[in-house]
Write an enzyme that holds these catalytic residues in place. Structure first.
Site, PDB file in Angstrom:
ATOM      1  N   ARG A   2      -1.300  -6.454  -7.708  1.00  0.00           N
ATOM      2  CA  ARG A   2      -0.061  -7.149  -7.340  1.00  0.00           C
ATOM      3  C   ARG A   2       0.278  -8.236  -8.354  1.00  0.00           C
ATOM      4  O   ARG A   2       1.427  -8.451  -8.684  1.00  0.00           O
ATOM      5  CB  ARG A   2      -0.200  -7.799  -5.955  1.00  0.00           C
ATOM      6  CG  ARG A   2      -0.228  -6.818  -4.827  1.00  0.00           C
ATOM      7  CD  ARG A   2      -0.735  -7.468  -3.596  1.00  0.00           C
ATOM      8  NE  ARG A   2      -2.049  -8.047  -3.847  1.00  0.00           N
ATOM      9  CZ  ARG A   2      -2.825  -8.575  -2.940  1.00  0.00           C
ATOM     10  NH1 ARG A   2      -2.422  -8.639  -1.702  1.00  0.00           N
ATOM     11  NH2 ARG A   2      -4.014  -9.061  -3.244  1.00  0.00           N
ATOM     12  N   SER A  55      -2.594  -8.108   3.348  1.00  0.00           N
ATOM     13  CA  SER A  55      -2.862  -7.827   4.766  1.00  0.00           C
ATOM     14  C   SER A  55      -3.161  -9.101   5.549  1.00  0.00           C
ATOM     15  O   SER A  55      -2.654  -9.302   6.654  1.00  0.00           O
ATOM     16  CB  SER A  55      -4.038  -6.857   4.900  1.00  0.00           C
ATOM     17  OG  SER A  55      -3.744  -5.641   4.263  1.00  0.00           O
ATOM     18  N   HIS A 111       0.842  -1.209   0.000  1.00  0.00           N
ATOM     19  CA  HIS A 111       0.000   0.000   0.000  1.00  0.00           C
ATOM     20  C   HIS A 111       0.876   1.257   0.000  1.00  0.00           C
ATOM     21  O   HIS A 111       0.598   2.224  -0.708  1.00  0.00           O
ATOM     22  CB  HIS A 111      -0.909   0.033   1.238  1.00  0.00           C
ATOM     23  CG  HIS A 111      -1.936  -1.062   1.288  1.00  0.00           C
ATOM     24  ND1 HIS A 111      -2.040  -1.938   2.340  1.00  0.00           N
ATOM     25  CD2 HIS A 111      -2.917  -1.404   0.417  1.00  0.00           C
ATOM     26  CE1 HIS A 111      -3.038  -2.783   2.112  1.00  0.00           C
ATOM     27  NE2 HIS A 111      -3.585  -2.485   0.952  1.00  0.00           N
ATOM     28  N   LYS A 145     -18.610  -6.282   7.386  1.00  0.00           N
ATOM     29  CA  LYS A 145     -17.297  -6.917   7.377  1.00  0.00           C
ATOM     30  C   LYS A 145     -16.652  -6.846   8.763  1.00  0.00           C
ATOM     31  O   LYS A 145     -16.811  -5.836   9.461  1.00  0.00           O
ATOM     32  CB  LYS A 145     -16.418  -6.170   6.350  1.00  0.00           C
ATOM     33  CG  LYS A 145     -15.390  -7.043   5.690  1.00  0.00           C
ATOM     34  CD  LYS A 145     -14.761  -6.337   4.511  1.00  0.00           C
ATOM     35  CE  LYS A 145     -13.357  -6.888   4.309  1.00  0.00           C
ATOM     36  NZ  LYS A 145     -12.674  -6.284   3.188  1.00  0.00           N
TER      37      LYS A 145
END
Ligand code: PNS
Length: 161
Positions: A90, A128, A17, A41
């Site tokens: 990515r 993450s 990030h 979430k």
């Protein structure tokens, strides 16, 4: 003034990030790193903690600020007058989901465009959730996250150092 939003869960922010933040700071007049708050979430870190970590991370950049949003991203973009969404890619595996997200956002609001930026290949495997698992099991994550995030992870998993 070209304002872009870099949205995400940032639960927690990683060096991947940070790499996108650094690159986008050179391309736009103002970049807002926008922390998503989705009541459906479950996050490991509160929105305040995620914003605190990001505030520390963006300190070196005078054209980057940190905010949070709930609800639709494109509505948030409208409210703050941004027409560009930045997303990091990515690997190819990210593409399908990101493609759907970008097209859905375009259907919802055709004024807002998404641009993709490639993360440095050093971080192509840094996610993450993986970082949290490694940290929880006592592995070294010092080169995967900024020092402030390492501190928050150590605190989350009660790791002494
Ligand atoms: O870091 P993430 O979890 O990949 O970020 C995903 C995020 C927060 C950018 C995305 O879920 C989002 O924009 N959520 C806000 C709700 C929304 O607008 N959903 C419709 C987009 S298809």
């Amino acid at each position: 003034m070209r304002t872009a939003i870099y949205p995400g869960s940032f639960d927690p922010p990683t060096n991947g990030h940070v790499d996108i933040i650094r690159r986008s700071s050179k391309l736009f007049d103002h970049v807002i790193v926008a922390v998503a708050e989705n009541p459906a979430k479950v996050y490991s870190f509160s929105v305040e903690d995620r914003m605190d970590m990001l505030r520390e991370i963006v300190k070196p950049y005078n054209n980057i600020s940190v905010d949070h949003f709930t609800g639709l991203l494109v509505e948030y973009a409208d409210r703050i007058g941004a027409v560009t969404i930045i997303r990091g890619l990515r690997a190819l595996s990210d593409f399908e989901y990101e493609f759907e997200l970008a097209l859905m956002n375009r259907h919802l609001n055709s004024k807002v465009d998404t641009i993709f930026m490639m993360t440095d290949e050093h971080y192509s495997f840094v996610r993450s959730s993986l970082v949290k698992e490694v940290a929880r099991l006592g592995g070294d994550i010092s080169d995967k996250v900024p020092p402030v995030v390492e501190k928050y992870l150590r605190n989350l998993y009660k790791i002494e150092k």
